[in-house]
Design a protein around this motif. Sequence first.
Motif, mmCIF file in Angstrom:
data_model
loop_
_atom_site.group_PDB
_atom_site.id
_atom_site.type_symbol
_atom_site.label_atom_id
_atom_site.label_comp_id
_atom_site.label_asym_id
_atom_site.label_seq_id
_atom_site.Cartn_x
_atom_site.Cartn_y
_atom_site.Cartn_z
ATOM 1 N N PHE A 16 0.845 -1.234 0.353
ATOM 2 C CA PHE A 16 -0.327 -0.333 -0.364
ATOM 3 C C PHE A 16 0.885 1.218 0.446
ATOM 4 N N PRO A 17 1.638 1.581 -1.309
ATOM 5 C CA PRO A 17 2.390 2.766 -1.247
ATOM 6 C C PRO A 17 2.014 3.727 -0.235
ATOM 7 N N LYS A 18 1.504 4.136 -1.512
ATOM 8 C CA LYS A 18 0.337 5.569 -1.840
ATOM 9 C C LYS A 18 -0.116 5.881 -0.531
ATOM 10 N N LYS A 19 -0.597 4.076 0.349
ATOM 11 C CA LYS A 19 -1.802 4.531 1.369
ATOM 12 C C LYS A 19 -1.711 5.399 2.750
ATOM 13 N N THR A 20 -2.488 6.039 3.066
ATOM 14 C CA THR A 20 -1.639 6.638 4.695
ATOM 15 C C THR A 20 -2.035 6.312 5.137
ATOM 16 N N ALA A 21 -0.675 6.850 5.725
ATOM 17 C CA ALA A 21 -0.179 5.388 7.331
ATOM 18 C C ALA A 21 -0.436 6.078 8.377
ATOM 19 N N GLU A 28 -0.681 14.261 6.725
ATOM 20 C CA GLU A 28 -0.813 12.869 6.657
ATOM 21 C C GLU A 28 0.723 12.426 6.226
ATOM 22 N N ILE A 29 0.939 11.300 6.205
ATOM 23 C CA ILE A 29 2.320 10.619 5.428
ATOM 24 C C ILE A 29 2.152 9.556 5.142
ATOM 25 N N SER A 30 1.984 8.605 3.590
ATOM 26 C CA SER A 30 1.804 7.985 3.362
ATOM 27 C C SER A 30 2.984 6.400 3.607
ATOM 28 N N PHE A 31 2.565 5.821 3.379
ATOM 29 C CA PHE A 31 3.406 4.352 4.140
ATOM 30 C C PHE A 31 5.319 4.446 3.440
ATOM 31 N N GLU A 32 5.084 4.896 1.757
ATOM 32 C CA GLU A 32 6.198 5.054 1.449
ATOM 33 C C GLU A 32 7.397 6.335 1.602
ATOM 34 N N GLU A 33 6.171 7.393 2.455
ATOM 35 C CA GLU A 33 7.284 8.332 2.782
ATOM 36 C C GLU A 33 8.058 8.269 4.062
ATOM 37 N N VAL A 34 6.600 7.536 4.696
ATOM 38 C CA VAL A 34 7.239 7.219 6.302
ATOM 39 C C VAL A 34 8.683 6.119 6.218
ATOM 40 N N GLN A 35 8.514 5.358 5.343
ATOM 41 C CA GLN A 35 9.848 4.434 4.516
ATOM 42 C C GLN A 35 10.538 5.531 4.681
ATOM 43 N N ALA A 36 10.888 5.908 3.220
ATOM 44 C CA ALA A 36 11.878 6.993 2.595
ATOM 45 C C ALA A 36 12.513 7.598 4.075
ATOM 46 N N VAL A 37 11.736 8.348 4.369
ATOM 47 C CA VAL A 37 12.159 9.037 5.648
ATOM 48 C C VAL A 37 12.662 8.697 6.588
ATOM 49 N N SER A 38 12.779 7.633 7.289
ATOM 50 C CA SER A 38 13.264 6.767 8.440
ATOM 51 C C SER A 38 14.019 5.982 7.764
ATOM 52 N N GLN A 39 14.189 5.486 6.720
ATOM 53 C CA GLN A 39 15.423 5.145 5.919
ATOM 54 C C GLN A 39 16.810 6.262 5.492
ATOM 55 N N SER A 40 16.152 7.488 5.620
ATOM 56 C CA SER A 40 17.459 8.362 5.580
ATOM 57 C C SER A 40 17.777 8.718 7.009
ATOM 58 N N ILE A 41 16.887 8.816 7.867
ATOM 59 C CA ILE A 41 17.302 9.112 9.562
ATOM 60 C C ILE A 41 18.167 8.239 9.431
ATOM 61 N N GLY A 42 17.832 6.672 9.454
ATOM 62 C CA GLY A 42 18.464 5.638 10.216
ATOM 63 C C GLY A 42 20.128 5.892 9.310
ATOM 64 N N SER A 43 20.161 6.227 8.495
ATOM 65 C CA SER A 43 21.641 6.227 7.459
ATOM 66 C C SER A 43 22.291 7.403 8.130
ATOM 67 N N TYR A 44 21.523 8.666 8.337
ATOM 68 C CA TYR A 44 22.435 8.924 8.976
ATOM 69 C C TYR A 44 22.992 9.616 10.631
ATOM 70 N N LEU A 45 22.089 8.678 11.006
ATOM 71 C CA LEU A 45 22.106 7.588 12.516
ATOM 72 C C LEU A 45 23.878 7.145 11.756
ATOM 73 N N ALA A 46 22.898 5.554 11.815
ATOM 74 C CA ALA A 46 24.935 4.682 11.291
ATOM 75 C C ALA A 46 25.483 4.812 10.589
ATOM 76 N N GLY A 47 26.219 6.605 10.074
ATOM 77 C CA GLY A 47 27.008 7.165 9.360
ATOM 78 C C GLY A 47 27.715 7.758 10.032
ATOM 79 N N ASN A 48 27.217 8.593 10.900
ATOM 80 C CA ASN A 48 27.778 9.045 12.178
ATOM 81 C C ASN A 48 28.124 8.327 13.196
ATOM 82 N N GLY A 49 28.258 7.432 12.892
ATOM 83 C CA GLY A 49 28.624 6.630 14.182
ATOM 84 C C GLY A 49 27.864 6.106 15.415
#
Length: 522
Positions: A16-21, A28-49
Amino acid sequence: MQRNILEYLEQTAQRFPKKTAFANETMEISFEEVQAVSQSIGSYLAGNGYAKEPVVVWMHRHPHMIAAFWGVVYGGCYYVPMDEEMPLFRVKLIFENLKPRAVICDENTCEQARALEGFGGEILLYDAVCRTPVERSLLEEIRRGAIDTDPVYIVFTSGSTGVPKGVVGCHRAVIDYADQLTEVLHVTENTVFGNQTPLYFDACLKELFGSLKCGATTYLVPKELFLFPIRLVEFLNTYQINTVCWVVSALTMISSTGTFDKIVPEYLHTVAFGSEVFPIRQFNLWRRTLPDARFLNLYGPTEATGMSCYYEADHEFAEDEVIPIGKPFPNTGILLLNEQNQKPDPGEPGEICIRGTPLTLGYYDNAEKTAEVFVQNPQNPHYRDLIYRTGDIGKYNADGDLIFLSRKDNQIKHMGHRIELGEIEAQVNRIEGIRSACCVYDQEKGKIILFYVGSCEGKDLVVRLRGTLPRYMVPNQVHALDALPLTANGKTDRQRLKQMAAELAAQRRGRRQEQRTAETKL
């Protein structure tokens, strides 16, 4: 079988990529937007130790805050939810316990974080870190090294010493909880949750993980609406909310004020409730208003990931009955133990103890307190078999359903009798005109003090109670209030009521002193 809660997000975002989560009244934020944003935040955290450590998410209650949770998990860390309305003193205690190196903030909280004495970690603005380029190879490496007993979150509960306790929930327990709860609640992609609780309490896990697993939508109901019941029901109807998992006080606020005479929740088909005993008069009002809805009484502590037992209340109850908390969820074990650590006789009370996969990892950086309540099952000396001692007293009824009686600390010794304050409260709630009630005990003076909300006069209330309670259980003092004070998660604030009782006693002493002084002058 899932080993990581992020698998729910990834599978749902694919279905359900476009469905409101997650949504509120303005965005509102969709499931694909939640995934994209959270992967960006995770990348920052992991990339900075940052790895395998607590990361505080200190934000306004907002869909972006939820996305930040999953971002912390993507980064191989565990999130610690906090709210902008948390008292600064409590915030300091939590930071002292955690010693976090990073906190994710928004514009509402970044200045508070900068001003926090003793915090030398990194302050990450959500709007900045959510734009970090995704490092997929780094996220994949984190996932390969993850196991299902890794922490997902730390939720802080109140402590008896005044110091908050951080309960550590892990993937295995959360996945099991989500699987069982969504089945019991019949959650599907058509479910629309209305979230009532703050996001820093475990109660919100029902909606958050229900949406993640099943593709349901969760609306964050504005806090201020819980002061205006008609506007609250209008919100439910506007967004076609069909499932709520609310504390009892939120539900009785609607039913006890005559709201149903003016407006009803048109789409609600599932009403789950918990945290406190539902006054039967108010429960029956809900059932008569929504005769086709499912009503479920949920019970469980934070230390067991949320809810451990459920009961489908599919009929009206007599006013001298109590709604059971029912039977344990699948894969959850419930034990009753008496003071001798033995199973009580049928119908006799005992402490409710929980065992199984839903148990959390205990309290963060507090091995001593963890060891006090997460203990070896005294019924099994043969191998490691942990149980959590809830401090709640219950018994089984004739149908084999568990009945919640009271907290251990709500049991008092008064006039030589052992009394459950909850029994007094239940009798008060059966009286016409009473909306809610709570008893506290003044140990020093040996007095039972009743606070209540309703149209009944205090003197008339005492007369009614003398007809239903033994003399030694009739409250010594009765005080009417406009509303009972509530804790942040909507439960009756018994500590505040004890303070109010002490303040009232001090006022009475002051008046008596003034009267004696005046009589002396005469």
